[in-house]
Design a protein around this motif. Structure first.
Motif, short mmCIF file in Angstrom:
data_model
loop_
_atom_site.label_atom_id
_atom_site.label_comp_id
_atom_site.label_asym_id
_atom_site.label_seq_id
_atom_site.Cartn_x
_atom_site.Cartn_y
_atom_site.Cartn_z
N LYS A 438 -37.65 -38.82 22.31
CA LYS A 438 -36.72 -39.76 22.93
C LYS A 438 -37.49 -40.77 23.79
CE LYS A 438 -32.67 -39.58 25.87
NZ LYS A 438 -32.85 -38.99 27.20
N VAL A 491 -29.27 -41.52 17.11
CA VAL A 491 -27.83 -41.68 17.26
C VAL A 491 -27.47 -41.84 18.73
CG1 VAL A 491 -25.60 -40.50 17.00
CG2 VAL A 491 -27.26 -40.45 15.13
N LYS A 492 -28.00 -40.95 19.57
CA LYS A 492 -27.62 -40.96 20.99
C LYS A 492 -28.09 -42.20 21.72
CE LYS A 492 -26.82 -36.08 21.57
NZ LYS A 492 -27.63 -34.86 21.65
N THR A 493 -29.17 -42.82 21.25
CA THR A 493 -29.66 -44.01 21.94
C THR A 493 -29.16 -45.29 21.27
OG1 THR A 493 -31.66 -43.86 20.60
CG2 THR A 493 -31.78 -42.96 22.82
N ASN A 494 -28.23 -45.11 20.30
CA ASN A 494 -27.67 -46.28 19.61
C ASN A 494 -28.73 -47.14 18.93
OD1 ASN A 494 -24.91 -46.30 19.67
ND2 ASN A 494 -24.89 -46.90 21.85
N THR A 495 -29.79 -46.50 18.50
CA THR A 495 -30.85 -47.25 17.83
C THR A 495 -30.46 -47.45 16.37
OG1 THR A 495 -32.41 -46.08 19.26
CG2 THR A 495 -33.34 -47.27 17.39
N PRO A 496 -30.49 -48.69 15.87
CA PRO A 496 -30.14 -48.88 14.46
C PRO A 496 -31.15 -48.19 13.55
CG PRO A 496 -30.63 -51.00 15.53
CD PRO A 496 -30.87 -49.93 16.54
#
Ligand SMILES: [Zn+2]
Ligand SMILES: [Zn+2]
Length: 683
Positions: A438, A491-496
């Motif tokens: 992360k 997913v949790k960090t909204n990373t494409p």
């Protein structure tokens, strides 16, 4: 040769083998016809919804049942993990993803179909032409052909384009036909086409298909778009020679490159982007701004960093060191060469031998220039005993590597033989993995923000369970655990991100980071790698809390990639207009005449004391010329000094790209500039 994006579409054994023994209606031959009893099949869509259809339904039918608008955009379909014609009948339960222009596979199907369309046009203008292969590439497609005694010139391309447009408007369907080997051989023997006959040699009954659109039939494993009418905009970009099968002993074929789009607007945008990219070409800007040079005596692919380029390198390293120190990394320094035995342990030898410089022999031992830094870092881990208290251990180094890239592949700073990598290796326990990964991801996002990279995507490559123990290390649990954790972070960090099956490295899942420059060109920046193999190969161990011995997981990461590729990217991204903190010369002081030269020098002295890279333009030129020349060099600030400025201890400020910003006190300007540079502001 450009890299093929999804493999060469020569008709080698395709993934559609499952159905190749099928009858023409697509039903598996081993099963009796079931159409009469109307057993419905279940089609599972990407959102998990399950819909029922008659067997024989096509992806296009499914799209139509959802919306006509969607059906008009469908180019191909992913059916049970394989890319299919959208018009091909589906006869069993299936998972289905409709592919459009925004999907890589949709796009490459579109471009490959465009290659067939081009071949049809070529055949009508050059009767008797013979075709070799016509794959999609990164930006479009090509087709290799044998024109006999005839020649194709750039002038012919416009004629060809016109013909292609005409054929596209006929909106002919691409039809797929399974064909027996003998029949295929007869067809191409009659045509006298030794190239397709050569391709047929390695194919067998049950794996041969013909695709026809309009008057053109090709041996091809497909898939193709539904019909030619989807191709709305066409640009043939170049014609070149290419040896048959890439072998210079063979005949030289003619290769025509092109690119097509589903709308004129997209083609226009693409051409504009190319135009802009030409202006921003990092090789051109690199020379104009004195960033780097190449020298034949040094060797191809070995850039020399000039003083201006070195300033950029040092600013990037400063950023990396600050960021990594704050994230708990420790810096190390390691040699550029090592003994053969270490690369045998790591497995780089013999596997990567082709991309390493040849060995040098000393005292009967072979040494290699390193192609990667990892093994040296592993040796640092092993240099002293480790306990769980030492983990996570994060070792960082701007490591210099040497790779023997083929001379045909070398390209400016993008493909080189000597590279400086923003490298680090994180050694951690399984429990620490999530947090560590992360943090690495966050570091990427932080850098993207600093450099104004708005568009990026992480390409997560996963293993294929059926290939454990062959293509992938046989550690099913570790694979599943780490893949889940990596996905969770994204997913949790909204990373494409996108997931790709069966493309992981041997020793763990990996993430390729793709970024887009300000003008929308795509670059691969770096790869993040989870590794559960190297720790064991190097017998790396730590003592656990209950006094046992365990092997750490390793994360390889290089968020800023290599200096070579990243500065090449930044040159294009900024069009050479570096933000203040990166600019080799940050401020230029321009005296209006010699009378004010002493004052100009005094101002520059003050700037330098404040750690601002400043120069004085002391040439005996008119101020207008001084300003124009400084603009060409893309210096962020110009300070113009004359009578009034000197008397009032001021400067007239001009900002690159913004023009006149009025007069300021010298100290006021300095404190503002210092802040701008320290905050690494975009402007
Ligand atoms: Zn084809
Ligand atoms: Zn590594």
């Amino acid at each position: 040769m450009p890299s093929l994006k999804s493999g060469c579409r020569s008709p080698v054994t395709g993934p559609a083998r499952l159905f190749l023994k099928a009858g023409m209606d697509g039903s598996p031959a081993s099963r009796p016809f079931k159409y009469a009893i109307h057993n419905m099949i279940n089609i599972t869509l990407p959102d998990g919804a399950v819909r029922q259809y008659e067997p024989g339904v096509s992806a296009l039918d499914v799209a139509r049942s959802i919306s006509e608008g969607l059906a008009r955009k469908v180019l191909a379909a992913n059916v049970n993990g394989q890319v299919w014609d959208a018009s091909r009948p589906i006869t069993t339960d299936a998972t289905l993803k409709l592919l459009t222009w925004t999907d890589t596979d949709g796009k490459s199907t579109f471009w490959h179909s465009s290659a067939h369309l081009m071949a049809e046009a070529v055949e009508s203008l050059f009767p008797g032409v013979k075709f070799w292969v016509g794959p999609p590439v990164e930006n479009g497609f090509y087709y290799d052909m044998d024109l006999g005694d005839r020649k194709m010139t750039e002038d012919d391309l416009a004629v060809l384009e016109k013909k292609m447009n005409e054929l596209a408007r006929q909106n002919n369907a691409f039809t797929r036909q399974e064909i027996a080997k003998q029949e295929a051989v007869d067809y191409f023997s009659q045509k006298g086409d030794e190239y397709k006959l050569d391709l047929l040699q390695n194919l067998h009954d049950g794996e041969i298909t013909f695709y026809t659109q309009g008057a053109f039939t090709d041996l091809c494993r497909g898939p193709h778009i539904p019909s030619t009418g989807l191709i709305k905009a066409i640009k043939l970009t170049s014609v070149a020679g290419a040896y048959w099968k890439g072998n210079e002993k063979n005949k030289m074929l003619t290769r025509v490159y092109g690119v097509t789009f589903p709308s004129q607007k997209e083609l226009d945008e693409y051409l504009q982007m190319l135009e802009e990219a030409k202006k921003r070409d990092h090789r051109k800007l690199g020379k104009e701004l004195s960033i780097f040079a190449m020298d034949d005596d040094v060797g191809p692919g070995l850039p020399l960093w000039l003083p201006n380029g070195t300033i950029i390198i040092e600013e990037l390293e400063k950023l990396a060191k600050e960021t990594e120190a704050a994230a708990g990394y420790k810096r190390v320094v390691t040699p550029h060469i090592a003994k053969e035995s270490m690369y045998l342990t790591s497995g780089h030898l013999p596997y990567y031998e082709d991309s390493m410089y040849p060995a040098m022999e000393m005292d009967g031992t072979k040494y290699y220039l390193r192609a990667m830094n990892c093994p040296h870092h592993h040796k640092i881990f092993a240099a002293e005993p480790k306990s769980y208290k030492d983990l996570p251990l994060r070792l960082a180094e701007y490591g210099t590597c040497y790779r023997y890239e083929q001379s045909g592949e070398l390209f400016g700073l993008m493909r080189v033989r000597c590279l400086h990598m923003n490298d680090a290796h994180i050694y951690c326990t399984k429990e620490q993995f999530y947090e560590e990964f992360k943090a690495v991801n966050e570091m990427y996002l932080k850098y993207f923000k600093i450099f104004g990279i708005d568009k990026y995507v992480m390409r997560l490559s996963l293993h294929a369970p059926e290939k454990l123990g062959q293509k992938y290390m046989n550690e099913p649990e570790l694979w599943n655990e780490t893949e889940t954790l990596v996905r969770d972070v994204l997913v949790k960090t909204n990373t494409p991100f996108v997931e790709v099956q069966d493309e992981a490295a041997f020793y763990g899942p990996k993430i390729d980071v793709q970024i887009w420059s300000a003008i929308g060109r795509e670059f691969t920046l770096a790869t993040n790698q989870v590794d559960f193999a190297q720790g064991r190969r190097f017998k790396l161990e730590f003592t656990t809390q209950d006094n046992k011995s365990d092997t750490p997981l390793i994360i390889h990461r290089a968020p800023l990639g290599t200096h070579e590729r990243f500065i090449g990217f930044l040159l294009e991204h900024y069009a050479g207009r570096f933000p203040l903190w990166l600019a080799p010369v940050q401020v230029k002081v321009l005296p209006i005449s010699d009378k004010f030269l002493d004052y100009a020098k005094e101002v520059a002295g003050k700037l330098k004391k404040a750690d601002i890279r400043a120069e004085v333009d002391d040439r005996q030129e008119k101020i207008g010329k001084k300003i124009r020349d400084t603009e060409m060099l893309k210096v962020p600030y110009m300070l113009i000094v004359g009578e009034k400025e000197m008397n009032e201890r001021q400067v007239s400020v001009r900002r690159q790209g913004k023009g006149d910003m009025g007069t300021k006190g010298v100290d006021e300007f300095i404190s503002e500039a210092v802040l701008e540079k320290e905050e690494r502001r975009a402007e």
